[in-house]
Design a protein around this motif. Structure first.
Motif, PDB file in Angstrom:
ATOM      1  N   SER A  49      87.639 -16.611 105.254  1.00 16.18           N
ATOM      2  CA  SER A  49      86.827 -17.026 104.113  1.00 16.18           C
ATOM      3  C   SER A  49      87.110 -18.505 103.838  1.00 16.18           C
ATOM      4  O   SER A  49      87.917 -18.855 102.962  1.00 16.18           O
ATOM      5  N   ILE A  50      86.458 -19.366 104.617  1.00 18.71           N
ATOM      6  CA  ILE A  50      86.759 -20.800 104.575  1.00 18.71           C
ATOM      7  C   ILE A  50      86.506 -21.390 103.195  1.00 18.71           C
ATOM      8  O   ILE A  50      87.270 -22.232 102.695  1.00 18.71           O
ATOM      9  N   SER A  51      85.452 -20.952 102.527  1.00 19.82           N
ATOM     10  CA  SER A  51      85.096 -21.536 101.237  1.00 19.82           C
ATOM     11  C   SER A  51      86.033 -21.121 100.108  1.00 19.82           C
ATOM     12  O   SER A  51      85.972 -21.674  99.009  1.00 19.82           O
ATOM     13  N   SER A  52      86.914 -20.144 100.359  1.00 20.73           N
ATOM     14  CA  SER A  52      87.794 -19.641  99.294  1.00 20.73           C
ATOM     15  C   SER A  52      88.997 -20.544  99.052  1.00 20.73           C
ATOM     16  O   SER A  52      89.676 -20.402  98.032  1.00 20.73           O
ATOM     17  N   VAL A  53      89.294 -21.442  99.980  1.00 23.03           N
ATOM     18  CA  VAL A  53      90.450 -22.325  99.839  1.00 23.03           C
ATOM     19  C   VAL A  53      89.996 -23.755 100.109  1.00 23.03           C
ATOM     20  O   VAL A  53      89.534 -24.066 101.215  1.00 23.03           O
ATOM     21  N   SER A  54      90.105 -24.614  99.121  1.00 24.78           N
ATOM     22  CA  SER A  54      89.726 -26.008  99.331  1.00 24.78           C
ATOM     23  C   SER A  54      90.710 -26.680 100.278  1.00 24.78           C
ATOM     24  O   SER A  54      91.875 -26.256 100.394  1.00 24.78           O
ATOM     25  N   ASP A  55      90.264 -27.695 100.961  1.00 23.43           N
ATOM     26  CA  ASP A  55      91.161 -28.439 101.850  1.00 23.43           C
ATOM     27  C   ASP A  55      92.339 -28.993 101.062  1.00 23.43           C
ATOM     28  O   ASP A  55      93.479 -29.005 101.550  1.00 23.43           O
ATOM     29  N   GLN A  56      92.094 -29.421  99.826  1.00 25.79           N
ATOM     30  CA  GLN A  56      93.163 -29.977  98.989  1.00 25.79           C
ATOM     31  C   GLN A  56      94.226 -28.926  98.694  1.00 25.79           C
ATOM     32  O   GLN A  56      95.431 -29.202  98.778  1.00 25.79           O
ATOM     33  N   ASP A  57      93.808 -27.708  98.360  1.00 25.35           N
ATOM     34  CA  ASP A  57      94.782 -26.650  98.089  1.00 25.35           C
ATOM     35  C   ASP A  57      95.536 -26.260  99.357  1.00 25.35           C
ATOM     36  O   ASP A  57      96.734 -25.938  99.306  1.00 25.35           O
ATOM     37  N   ALA A  58      94.843 -26.264 100.491  1.00 24.77           N
ATOM     38  CA  ALA A  58      95.530 -25.990 101.756  1.00 24.77           C
ATOM     39  C   ALA A  58      96.598 -27.049 102.005  1.00 24.77           C
ATOM     40  O   ALA A  58      97.753 -26.729 102.339  1.00 24.77           O
ATOM     41  N   LEU A  63      99.381 -26.505 104.579  1.00 30.81           N
ATOM     42  CA  LEU A  63      98.569 -25.861 105.605  1.00 30.81           C
ATOM     43  C   LEU A  63      97.428 -26.772 106.049  1.00 30.81           C
ATOM     44  O   LEU A  63      96.945 -27.606 105.282  1.00 30.81           O
ATOM     45  N   ARG A  64      96.987 -26.585 107.271  1.00 32.55           N
ATOM     46  CA  ARG A  64      95.790 -27.261 107.731  1.00 32.55           C
ATOM     47  C   ARG A  64      94.577 -26.699 106.971  1.00 32.55           C
ATOM     48  O   ARG A  64      94.641 -25.585 106.438  1.00 32.55           O
ATOM     49  N   PRO A  65      93.461 -27.422 106.950  1.00 31.68           N
ATOM     50  CA  PRO A  65      92.247 -26.838 106.365  1.00 31.68           C
ATOM     51  C   PRO A  65      91.914 -25.517 107.043  1.00 31.68           C
ATOM     52  O   PRO A  65      92.079 -25.377 108.265  1.00 31.68           O
ATOM     53  N   VAL A  66      91.468 -24.541 106.265  1.00 30.73           N
ATOM     54  CA  VAL A  66      91.220 -23.201 106.820  1.00 30.73           C
ATOM     55  C   VAL A  66      90.203 -23.252 107.956  1.00 30.73           C
ATOM     56  O   VAL A  66      90.267 -22.453 108.896  1.00 30.73           O
ATOM     57  N   SER A  67      89.293 -24.218 107.917  1.00 31.42           N
ATOM     58  CA  SER A  67      88.305 -24.342 108.990  1.00 31.42           C
ATOM     59  C   SER A  67      88.949 -24.639 110.338  1.00 31.42           C
ATOM     60  O   SER A  67      88.332 -24.424 111.392  1.00 31.42           O
ATOM     61  N   GLN A  68      90.193 -25.106 110.328  1.00 30.33           N
ATOM     62  CA  GLN A  68      90.898 -25.416 111.578  1.00 30.33           C
ATOM     63  C   GLN A  68      91.809 -24.284 112.042  1.00 30.33           C
ATOM     64  O   GLN A  68      92.398 -24.373 113.115  1.00 30.33           O
ATOM     65  N   TRP A  69      91.963 -23.237 111.234  1.00 31.94           N
ATOM     66  CA  TRP A  69      92.804 -22.125 111.640  1.00 31.94           C
ATOM     67  C   TRP A  69      92.102 -21.288 112.715  1.00 31.94           C
ATOM     68  O   TRP A  69      90.876 -21.243 112.788  1.00 31.94           O
ATOM     69  N   LYS A  70      92.897 -20.611 113.498  1.00 28.93           N
ATOM     70  CA  LYS A  70      92.391 -19.549 114.358  1.00 28.93           C
ATOM     71  C   LYS A  70      92.941 -18.239 113.811  1.00 28.93           C
ATOM     72  O   LYS A  70      94.107 -18.171 113.406  1.00 28.93           O
ATOM     73  N   ALA A  71      92.129 -17.229 113.781  1.00 25.74           N
ATOM     74  CA  ALA A  71      92.561 -15.921 113.282  1.00 25.74           C
ATOM     75  C   ALA A  71      92.079 -14.856 114.239  1.00 25.74           C
ATOM     76  O   ALA A  71      90.975 -14.945 114.790  1.00 25.74           O
ATOM     77  N   ILE A  83      97.389 -14.991 112.410  1.00 26.13           N
ATOM     78  CA  ILE A  83      97.046 -16.413 112.323  1.00 26.13           C
ATOM     79  C   ILE A  83      98.140 -17.217 113.009  1.00 26.13           C
ATOM     80  O   ILE A  83      99.232 -17.391 112.445  1.00 26.13           O
ATOM     81  N   PRO A  84      97.909 -17.704 114.225  1.00 25.02           N
ATOM     82  CA  PRO A  84      98.919 -18.554 114.869  1.00 25.02           C
ATOM     83  C   PRO A  84      99.130 -19.840 114.075  1.00 25.02           C
ATOM     84  O   PRO A  84      98.171 -20.447 113.609  1.00 25.02           O
ATOM     85  N   ASN A  85     100.361 -20.204 113.912  1.00 28.53           N
ATOM     86  CA  ASN A  85     100.833 -21.367 113.162  1.00 28.53           C
ATOM     87  C   ASN A  85      99.751 -22.281 112.570  1.00 28.53           C
ATOM     88  O   ASN A  85      99.263 -23.197 113.232  1.00 28.53           O
ATOM     89  N   PRO A  86      99.400 -22.088 111.294  1.00 30.13           N
ATOM     90  CA  PRO A  86      98.418 -22.961 110.643  1.00 30.13           C
ATOM     91  C   PRO A  86      99.063 -24.084 109.818  1.00 30.13           C
ATOM     92  O   PRO A  86      98.378 -24.773 109.071  1.00 30.13           O
ATOM     93  N   PHE A  87     100.398 -24.256 109.958  1.00 28.77           N
ATOM     94  CA  PHE A  87     101.099 -25.219 109.113  1.00 28.77           C
ATOM     95  C   PHE A  87     100.901 -26.650 109.604  1.00 28.77           C
ATOM     96  O   PHE A  87     100.829 -26.915 110.802  1.00 28.77           O
ATOM     97  N   LEU A  88     100.838 -27.569 108.668  1.00 30.54           N
ATOM     98  CA  LEU A  88     100.792 -28.986 108.994  1.00 30.54           C
ATOM     99  C   LEU A  88     102.128 -29.424 109.584  1.00 30.54           C
ATOM    100  O   LEU A  88     103.166 -28.812 109.300  1.00 30.54           O
ATOM    101  N   PRO A  89     102.141 -30.476 110.403  1.00 32.21           N
ATOM    102  CA  PRO A  89     103.400 -30.943 111.008  1.00 32.21           C
ATOM    103  C   PRO A  89     104.484 -31.175 109.959  1.00 32.21           C
ATOM    104  O   PRO A  89     104.240 -31.799 108.924  1.00 32.21           O
TER     105      PRO A  89
END
Length: 366
Positions: A49-58, A63-71, A83-89
């Motif tokens: 649900s990409i629209s449920s989490v803003s990029d700013q909140d991610a 976390l990376r923006p949800v649009s960049q996650w793989k699930a 969800i393989p590692n969605p964390f920012l460096p």
């Protein structure tokens, strides 16, 4: 016997047979273990649900923006999301430091409280950091208190004797971890998730987690979230009965699992902790430094180089897992209790986790 043959057998306690197979130190046949870094077979892409989490909140949660996650999902396991590692460096370092330095502090509860006077467990980090930093590779060196840590409970503290939570034994849930959990849950379609209880498990290469179901929460409509850091492991996900053979999968540092719906009450276990597949002391994702320009309102904190050296030394032979739960539905209350004082009791040293119904595998003794 190969894992594939054991998986086909089924029958009485098929789960335990697979658990024992992968528990073996010389179990080199890992071909049947699902690897989400190279998905195929029963693995399929899941929608978030990409629209449920803003990029700013991610970003604020590290976390990376949800649009960049793989699930991914698994055929036969509706409600299971990987969800393989969605964390920012660099952001995994924050959660590792919290699990080793902050979350074990009082008033939170840990396994060492059973064996030591309260004043001895008030500053595990301070008592352990120099010993850990100097630690060599010898197995005969005495272990620090942090290395004797097996579990910590947060929020509603799990009662290991009654297998229940209680309104009488509750401490504030960490706000940073609650925020992270809320964003991950929302991305998976569970807006309004409330992180109310956490069990942190600390594993070493000889540790395992027995076969169990997480059913003590009063609200099973909300997901169970699992975050892993450090060395890798094999995770077994079974069925509603132990006669159903489980599916084995790898969990690596930064990976997140969500168990919801049908998969919320399935048997699962961790038979074995493995060195990270890169063959290095630590996975490369933990070698990345945190960006200096954190967004406003970020829950992520910069770690000092000194603190990270201690964490890195610990993780060279260890894995940390955080499981976060919502215990009560909105407006729900605990039933009246009689004859209990609400105090959290813990399992004996040979039972690494709650609800373990398999033969327990003894971790390092304290």
């Amino acid at each position: 016997m190969a894992a594939a043959a054991l998986t086909r057998e089924g029958g009485e306690d098929a789960f335990r047979r697979l658990f024992r197979f992968y528990r073996q130190r010389d179990a080199s046949d890992l071909r049947g273990v699902v690897d989400f870094s190279a998905p195929g077979g029963q693995v399929f892409r899941s929608q978030l649900s990409i629209s449920s989490v803003s990029d700013q909140d991610a970003y604020r949660a590290g976390l990376r923006p949800v649009s960049q996650w793989k699930a991914y999902g698994l055929s036969g396991y509706p409600g299971f999301i990987f969800i393989p590692n969605p964390f920012l460096p660099g952001c995994q370092r924050h959660w590792v430091k919290q699990c080793l330095k902050l979350y074990p502090e009082k008033p939170n509860v840990c396994n060492l409280d059973l064996h030591m006077a309260p004043e001895k467990t008030t500053d595990l980090w301070g008592q352990s950091k120099e010993q850990l930093r100097r630690k060599g590779s010898s197995k005969w060196e005495p272990r620090s208190l942090l290395e004797k840590l097996r579990w910590v409970t947060l929020g509603y503290h799990y009662n290991w004797d009654t297998k229940k939570y209680s309104a009488n034994h509750h401490t504030p849930f960490p706000s940073d971890l609650a925020f992270l959990s809320e964003q991950v849950a929302a991305a998976c379609g569970f807006r309004g998730f409330q992180a109310q209880a956490g069990i942190l498990n600390y594993y070493h290469f000889d540790s395992s987690l027995g076969i169990h179901v997480d059913e003590s929460e009063l609200d099973h409509s909300r997901p169970l979230l699992s975050f892993s850091f450090g060395q890798s492991s094999i995770f077994l996900l079974g069925g509603l009965k132990r006669e159903e053979a489980p599916t084995a999968m790898f969990m690596h540092s930064g990976d997140i699992m969500v168990m919801s719906g049908f998969s919320r009450l399935l048997y699962h276990a961790v038979p074995r902790v493995l060195p990270n597949p890169e063959g290095t002391a630590l996975p490369s994702c933990l070698g990345q430094a945190l960006s200096s320009d954190l967004p406003a309102g970020s829950v992520i904190e910069q770690s000092s180089e000194e603190d990270w050296q201690v964490c890195a030394k610990y993780l060279q032979s260890s894995r940390i897992n955080m499981t976060i739960r919502q215990v009560l539905a909105e407006g729900q209350k605990f039933p009246e209790e009689s004859g209990t004082n609400g105090k959290s009791q813990a399992p004996s040293e040979d039972s690494h986790h709650e609800n373990c119904k398999a033969k327990r595998h003894k971790p390092n003794t304290v």
